[in-house]
Design a protein around this motif. Structure first.
Motif, PDB file in Angstrom:
ATOM      1  N   UNK A 170       0.834  -1.206   0.000  1.00 39.68           N
ATOM      2  CA  UNK A 170       0.000   0.000   0.000  1.00 39.68           C
ATOM      3  C   UNK A 170       0.865   1.251   0.000  1.00 39.68           C
ATOM      4  N   UNK A 171       0.367   2.287  -0.687  1.00 38.59           N
ATOM      5  CA  UNK A 171       0.987   3.607  -0.635  1.00 38.59           C
ATOM      6  C   UNK A 171      -0.121   4.649  -0.538  1.00 38.59           C
ATOM      7  N   UNK A 172       0.174   5.775   0.120  1.00 36.11           N
ATOM      8  CA  UNK A 172      -0.837   6.813   0.339  1.00 36.11           C
ATOM      9  C   UNK A 172      -0.246   8.190   0.077  1.00 36.11           C
ATOM     10  N   UNK A 173      -1.150   9.105  -0.338  1.00 33.47           N
ATOM     11  CA  UNK A 173      -0.755  10.510  -0.479  1.00 33.47           C
ATOM     12  C   UNK A 173      -2.007  11.379  -0.490  1.00 33.47           C
ATOM     13  N   UNK A 174      -2.115  12.244   0.520  1.00 35.68           N
ATOM     14  CA  UNK A 174      -3.216  13.202   0.620  1.00 35.68           C
ATOM     15  C   UNK A 174      -4.584  12.552   0.410  1.00 35.68           C
ATOM     16  N   UNK A 175      -4.804  11.461   1.108  1.00 36.33           N
ATOM     17  CA  UNK A 175      -6.103  10.799   1.048  1.00 36.33           C
ATOM     18  C   UNK A 175      -6.254   9.788  -0.073  1.00 36.33           C
ATOM     19  N   UNK A 176      -5.318   9.780  -1.015  1.00 34.67           N
ATOM     20  CA  UNK A 176      -5.357   8.792  -2.093  1.00 34.67           C
ATOM     21  C   UNK A 176      -4.611   7.537  -1.647  1.00 34.67           C
ATOM     22  N   UNK A 177      -5.274   6.391  -1.724  1.00 36.49           N
ATOM     23  CA  UNK A 177      -4.685   5.117  -1.302  1.00 36.49           C
ATOM     24  C   UNK A 177      -4.660   4.167  -2.493  1.00 36.49           C
ATOM     25  N   UNK A 178      -3.499   3.593  -2.742  1.00 34.07           N
ATOM     26  CA  UNK A 178      -3.369   2.596  -3.805  1.00 34.07           C
ATOM     27  C   UNK A 178      -2.803   1.312  -3.213  1.00 34.07           C
ATOM     28  N   UNK A 179      -3.330   0.172  -3.703  1.00 35.25           N
ATOM     29  CA  UNK A 179      -2.869  -1.138  -3.240  1.00 35.25           C
ATOM     30  C   UNK A 179      -2.628  -2.066  -4.430  1.00 35.25           C
ATOM     31  N   UNK A 180      -1.646  -2.938  -4.278  1.00 38.83           N
ATOM     32  CA  UNK A 180      -1.431  -4.022  -5.237  1.00 38.83           C
ATOM     33  C   UNK A 180      -1.218  -5.309  -4.448  1.00 38.83           C
ATOM     34  N   UNK A 181      -1.600  -6.436  -5.049  1.00 37.81           N
ATOM     35  CA  UNK A 181      -1.527  -7.730  -4.369  1.00 37.81           C
ATOM     36  C   UNK A 181      -0.577  -8.652  -5.132  1.00 37.81           C
ATOM     37  N   UNK A 182       0.322  -9.271  -4.391  1.00 35.26           N
ATOM     38  CA  UNK A 182       1.202 -10.301  -4.952  1.00 35.26           C
ATOM     39  C   UNK A 182       0.716 -11.664  -4.458  1.00 35.26           C
ATOM     40  N   UNK A 183       0.526 -12.599  -5.394  1.00 35.28           N
ATOM     41  CA  UNK A 183       0.109 -13.954  -5.039  1.00 35.28           C
ATOM     42  C   UNK A 183       1.325 -14.878  -5.088  1.00 35.28           C
ATOM     43  N   UNK A 184       1.565 -15.562  -3.993  1.00 37.73           N
ATOM     44  CA  UNK A 184       2.710 -16.467  -3.889  1.00 37.73           C
ATOM     45  C   UNK A 184       2.190 -17.889  -3.691  1.00 37.73           C
ATOM     46  N   UNK A 185       2.675 -18.810  -4.518  1.00 39.98           N
ATOM     47  CA  UNK A 185       2.281 -20.219  -4.419  1.00 39.98           C
ATOM     48  C   UNK A 185       3.443 -21.042  -3.876  1.00 39.98           C
ATOM     49  N   UNK A 186       3.160 -21.756  -2.799  1.00 39.49           N
ATOM     50  CA  UNK A 186       4.136 -22.677  -2.220  1.00 39.49           C
ATOM     51  C   UNK A 186       3.736 -24.083  -2.663  1.00 39.49           C
ATOM     52  N   UNK A 187       4.617 -24.744  -3.392  1.00 41.94           N
ATOM     53  CA  UNK A 187       4.301 -26.049  -3.966  1.00 41.94           C
ATOM     54  C   UNK A 187       5.294 -27.101  -3.479  1.00 41.94           C
ATOM     55  N   UNK A 188       4.968 -28.355  -3.747  1.00 46.41           N
ATOM     56  CA  UNK A 188       5.881 -29.450  -3.420  1.00 46.41           C
ATOM     57  C   UNK A 188       5.972 -30.385  -4.618  1.00 46.41           C
ATOM     58  N   UNK A 189       7.054 -30.274  -5.356  1.00 50.26           N
ATOM     59  CA  UNK A 189       7.325 -31.197  -6.464  1.00 50.26           C
ATOM     60  C   UNK A 189       8.625 -31.958  -6.213  1.00 50.26           C
ATOM     61  N   UNK A 190       9.104 -31.879  -4.965  1.00 49.13           N
ATOM     62  CA  UNK A 190      10.367 -32.528  -4.607  1.00 49.13           C
ATOM     63  C   UNK A 190      10.085 -33.895  -3.996  1.00 49.13           C
ATOM     64  N   UNK A 191      10.661 -34.952  -4.545  1.00 50.55           N
ATOM     65  CA  UNK A 191      10.413 -36.290  -3.989  1.00 50.55           C
ATOM     66  C   UNK A 191      11.123 -36.482  -2.649  1.00 50.55           C
ATOM     67  N   UNK A 192      10.676 -37.448  -1.874  1.00 53.09           N
ATOM     68  CA  UNK A 192      11.358 -37.754  -0.613  1.00 53.09           C
ATOM     69  C   UNK A 192      12.787 -38.243  -0.871  1.00 53.09           C
ATOM     70  N   UNK A 193      13.582 -38.221   0.174  1.00 49.84           N
ATOM     71  CA  UNK A 193      14.964 -38.710   0.087  1.00 49.84           C
ATOM     72  C   UNK A 193      15.055 -40.003   0.888  1.00 49.84           C
ATOM     73  N   UNK A 194      15.461 -41.069   0.195  1.00 48.48           N
ATOM     74  CA  UNK A 194      15.574 -42.388   0.820  1.00 48.48           C
ATOM     75  C   UNK A 194      17.040 -42.743   1.038  1.00 48.48           C
ATOM     76  N   UNK A 195      17.316 -43.352   2.194  1.00 48.47           N
ATOM     77  CA  UNK A 195      18.670 -43.818   2.501  1.00 48.47           C
ATOM     78  C   UNK A 195      18.581 -45.214   3.107  1.00 48.47           C
TER      79      UNK A 195
END
Length: 213
Positions: A116-141
């Motif tokens: 968010x940013x503001x100036x003299x009563x004017x407010x502007x907002x932008x949204x960032x969407x972040x995706x957390x994924x799992x494509x990593x296989x397990x590690x076997x030993x």
């Protein structure tokens, strides 16, 4: 004869002169029209330049807010480098604050970061969407074990150790059999599957030998 000839020549000259005058007047009019047309073209070009200049001139109090480029799809358990956002006021950098951040890099899901940013009563907002994924296989030993045994003795499966970046439960399936009464080489395959369907496998080789070997 001479007077008649003179009269004829004068008549021809007079006739030619009367034909030339209209032609010269026509050329003069055309020149005026061309000059007038070019004046109009130059005037229109000048107006166009003024309009372009006005369009490019920014209002000194114009407030803008936009996202900085970044990588917004990450693997679970990894570190996220937030690229932030940039605000300008009349072409100059302006203050930006984060008013909402739901990101959890340890949990698979979709999250929001709100700037968010503001100036003299004017407010502007932008949204960032972040995706957390799992494509990593397990590690076997493979766990340490005794995998070379004598015929008709005992073999104990030492099993495997497994880790996964999600921190969630992982299932392990075992495929294969060791026939202790028959000499030979055997394969035991371990297949690990995490909560998001990523798989990994590892193989243990077991040798059943005669005591004489």
């Amino acid at each position: 004869m001479a007077p008649c000839l003179k009269h004829s020549v004068m008549f021809m000259f007079s006739t030619q002169h009367s034909f030339l005058n209209p032609h010269s007047a026509c050329l003069a009019n055309q020149e005026k029209e061309v000059i007038s047309m070019w004046r109009k073209v130059i005037l229109m070009m000048g107006l166009l330049l003024v309009l372009v200049s006005c369009a490019e001139r920014q209002d000194p109090e114009t407030l803008t807010l936009s996202l900085n480029p970044g990588v917004d799809t990450i693997q679970v358990g990894s570190t996220y480098e937030e690229p932030g956002a940039v605000a300008t006021l009349g072409g100059q950098n302006h203050t930006v604050s984060v008013v909402e951040n739901t990101l959890d890099t340890d949990q698979v899901g979709s999250y929001r970061i709100v700037y968010e940013t503001q100036y003299r009563g004017t407010v502007k907002r932008v949204v960032r969407h972040v995706d957390v994924i799992d494509t990593t296989p397990p590690v076997l030993t493979l766990n340490p074990g005794i995998d070379t045994v004598y015929l008709n003795s005992h073999w104990i499966d030492a099993g495997v150790s497994v880790t996964d970046n999600s921190g969630l439960e992982v299932t392990v399936e075992i495929d294969g059999e060791v026939v202790i009464s028959m000499a030979g080489e055997y394969r035991i395959t371990y297949v690990a599957t995490d909560a998001f369907g990523n798989q990994a496998e590892i193989v243990r080789f077991v040798h059943v030998i005669h005591p004489s070997n």
